[in-house]
Write a protein that holds these residues in place. Structure first.
Motif, PDB file in Angstrom:
ATOM      1  N   ASP A 204      33.475  30.425 111.934  1.00 43.89           N
ATOM      2  CA  ASP A 204      33.974  28.962 112.174  1.00 43.89           C
ATOM      3  C   ASP A 204      35.424  28.861 112.840  1.00 43.89           C
ATOM      4  O   ASP A 204      36.387  28.088 112.296  1.00 43.89           O
ATOM      5  N   GLY A 207      36.952  25.615 113.646  1.00 47.56           N
ATOM      6  CA  GLY A 207      37.411  24.886 112.258  1.00 47.56           C
ATOM      7  C   GLY A 207      38.788  25.727 111.845  1.00 47.56           C
ATOM      8  O   GLY A 207      39.749  24.725 111.182  1.00 47.56           O
ATOM      9  N   TRP A 250      34.422  17.677 112.582  1.00 45.12           N
ATOM     10  CA  TRP A 250      33.885  18.804 113.181  1.00 45.12           C
ATOM     11  C   TRP A 250      33.275  19.805 111.990  1.00 45.12           C
ATOM     12  O   TRP A 250      31.959  20.114 112.440  1.00 45.12           O
ATOM     13  N   GLU A 251      33.737  19.573 110.786  1.00 43.17           N
ATOM     14  CA  GLU A 251      32.982  20.429 109.725  1.00 43.17           C
ATOM     15  C   GLU A 251      31.527  19.612 109.623  1.00 43.17           C
ATOM     16  O   GLU A 251      30.456  20.400 109.096  1.00 43.17           O
ATOM     17  N   TYR A 254      29.225  20.802 112.376  1.00 38.09           N
ATOM     18  CA  TYR A 254      28.937  22.096 112.600  1.00 38.09           C
ATOM     19  C   TYR A 254      27.697  22.603 111.966  1.00 38.09           C
ATOM     20  O   TYR A 254      27.288  22.205 110.754  1.00 38.09           O
ATOM     21  N   ARG A 255      26.910  22.997 112.881  1.00 41.29           N
ATOM     22  CA  ARG A 255      25.501  23.416 112.556  1.00 41.29           C
ATOM     23  C   ARG A 255      25.361  24.511 111.654  1.00 41.29           C
ATOM     24  O   ARG A 255      24.206  24.902 111.066  1.00 41.29           O
ATOM     25  N   PRO A 258      30.013  25.860 107.666  1.00 41.92           N
ATOM     26  CA  PRO A 258      31.280  25.426 108.020  1.00 41.92           C
ATOM     27  C   PRO A 258      32.503  26.149 106.982  1.00 41.92           C
ATOM     28  O   PRO A 258      32.219  26.975 106.270  1.00 41.92           O
TER      29      PRO A 258
END
Length: 481
Positions: A204, A207, A250-251, A254-255, A258
């Motif tokens: 990530d 992140g 974003w977290e 996120y697919r 994370p």
């Protein structure tokens, strides 16, 4: 009879605790050596500040990414690299020929500490369960308490023994033999990489970047509050908060896996434990900052004498942390609330002692109150960490510990800034009054932590009455709200 596996885990725990002691020591040991560093390297105030704050900054930035790296790949490997980097950067600090070299070495040293600390918590999560885990975290809490509180004493002793010209160098070089012994022991005793849960998911990077920018933006204005004189520095705080909101968004979107599992914050044990840690560390570390300043600058104590004066807090913290490790599985968050109450009572008594004995004997007058506060601290740090991480799966222990410790670093930076500002602002009324004003800020921060602990106890009592669960463990007082 103790199994050989139990013996191995205990030896591995000892390795982890020595590493935690080494990194914790360097948070506070440098304070008493600053006058010697200033004279030896002709350092400016900015340079001295960066010697302290640079370590704290990079320490805080690496905690979460390093915790995730250890969870995903190998805690043992990250631990070994962290020890090696910490040892080499300590050597560079001790041999520094100017302030630029010292500051860069301290930045690297902080990075190494940030790599090491989440692995310690993650390895404890991995190696121990239930009651044994509480005891292990109790030992870790004792180690943290002793290393932080004993730093000024050890630093003062080194400066006294080796003199002002070389004593400050030994403040850093003392880490070399520790690191050289740790490396082979860690290689032999810590769980092998194949025993660590491995995940092929991405690290990530977006992140990591967003969290790093957000944490740095929050820390910088506080750790550079005196050197960065422009008020524009405080604009970094709202900007950093915006970045951190972006990080959370974003977290959530996120697919893949994370950086931070935000679902942890839906567990009351983790969310309230993080709040308690944030506010407690905001007060806790400010005690040493203003007390050593008060004794050395306000009462003419030597570095060694100032370190000795804070020793009762360290002794109380170490002894009570070990006891707390035994009791946390039975008492849960009640133990933390008791500890926080003891800290408040001890600090109020310390304030009263400085009013009754404002002269040279103040170090002796504050010994018993600081002992009580230290005992309370020992019942807070380790039990709170054990409870906070109690519902975290072992494979995510490093990341969760990294988030928790990042909150502690933020609390430390913000707390020292707040306590220091009140302390310096009160110097016009005299050193004892300034010290008491600073302690009042510390007590307020600890009181907020106590309020969070009491809220958790009230919610737990309500949940127990609504949904009785006779099998519920004391180590998990929170659970899902």
């Amino acid at each position: 009879m103790v199994s050989s596996g139990g013996d191995t885990r205990r030896r591995a725990l000892a390795v982890c605790l020595v590493a935690a002691f080494m990194t914790g020591l360097d948070v506070s040991i440098v304070n008493v050596a600053l006058p010697s560093i200033r004279d030896g390297l002709h350092a400016s105030e900015d340079g001295l500040q960066w010697t302290l704050s640079g370590y704290a900054l990079t320490f805080g930035l690496l905690l979460v990414p390093a915790g995730r790296l250890g969870d995903s790949r190998s805690r043992r490997t990250v631990f070994l690299w962290g020890v090696a980097l910490f040892t080499l950067s300590s050597l560079a600090c001790g041999l520094a020929w100017n302030m630029h070299v010292l500051i860069v070495a301290r930045l690297v040293q902080g990075m190494a500490a940030g790599m090491l600390n989440p692995q310690v918590s993650g390895l404890i999560q991995q190696m121990f369960q239930g009651y044994e885990r509480g005891r292990a975290f109790g030992a870790l809490g004792a180690t943290i308490g002793v290393s932080t509180a004993a730093g000024p004493l050890i630093g003062g002793a080194l400066v006294s023994v080796f003199g002002p010209d070389f004593g400050w160098r030994w403040v850093f070089l003392v880490n070399l033999p520790i690191g050289m012994v740790l490396l082979p022991l860690a290689w032999r005793l810590l769980p092998r990489p194949q025993l660590v849960h491995r995940r092929p998911e991405s690290m990530d990077p977006v992140g990591v970047l967003l969290l790093g920018i957000g944490v740095a933006g929050l820390l910088l204005p506080f750790i550079q509050r005196h050197q960065w004189e422009s008020a524009a520095k405080w604009l970094l705080v709202p900007a950093a908060l915006v970045v951190l909101v972006g990080f959370v968004v974003w977290e959530r979107l996120y697919r893949r896996e994370p950086l931070v599992n935000l679902a942890l914050f839906r567990k009351r044990s983790y969310s309230l434990g993080s709040v308690i840690a944030l506010f407690y560390f905001a007060g806790f570390t400010g005690i040493f900052f203003i007390f050593t300043l008060y004794l050395q600058s306000g009462r003419g104590y030597s570095a060694l004498a100032a370190g000795l004066a804070i020793t009762p807090f360290a002794l109380g913290s170490a002894s009570a942390a070990l006891l707390g490790g035994h009791l946390v599985s039975r008492l849960g968050r009640r133990l933390v609330a008791i500890g926080l109450s003891m800290v408040i009572v001890g600090l109020l008594a310390t304030m009263e002692a400085t009013a009754l004995v404002p002269g040279q004997a103040v170090g002796l007058a504050t010994a018993l109150p600081l002992l009580l506060a230290g005992m309370g601290s020992g019942l807070v740090i380790a039990p709170n960490q054990a409870i906070t991480l109690s519902e975290v799966p072992p494979e995510g222990g490093g990341s969760a510990a990294g988030v928790l410790q990042t909150g502690q670093r933020l609390g430390t930076a913000i707390g020292i800034a707040a306590v220091g500002s009140v302390f310096f602002g009160g110097l016009g009324e005299g050193w004892p009054t300034a010290f008491r004003h600073g302690l009042a800020v510390v007590v307020t921060s600890v009181a907020i932590a106590l309020a969070a602990a009491l809220y958790d106890l009230i919610r737990t009592h309500h949940d127990t009455k609504t949904h009785p669960d006779p099998g519920r463990e004391g180590l998990q007082p929170g659970g899902d709200p």
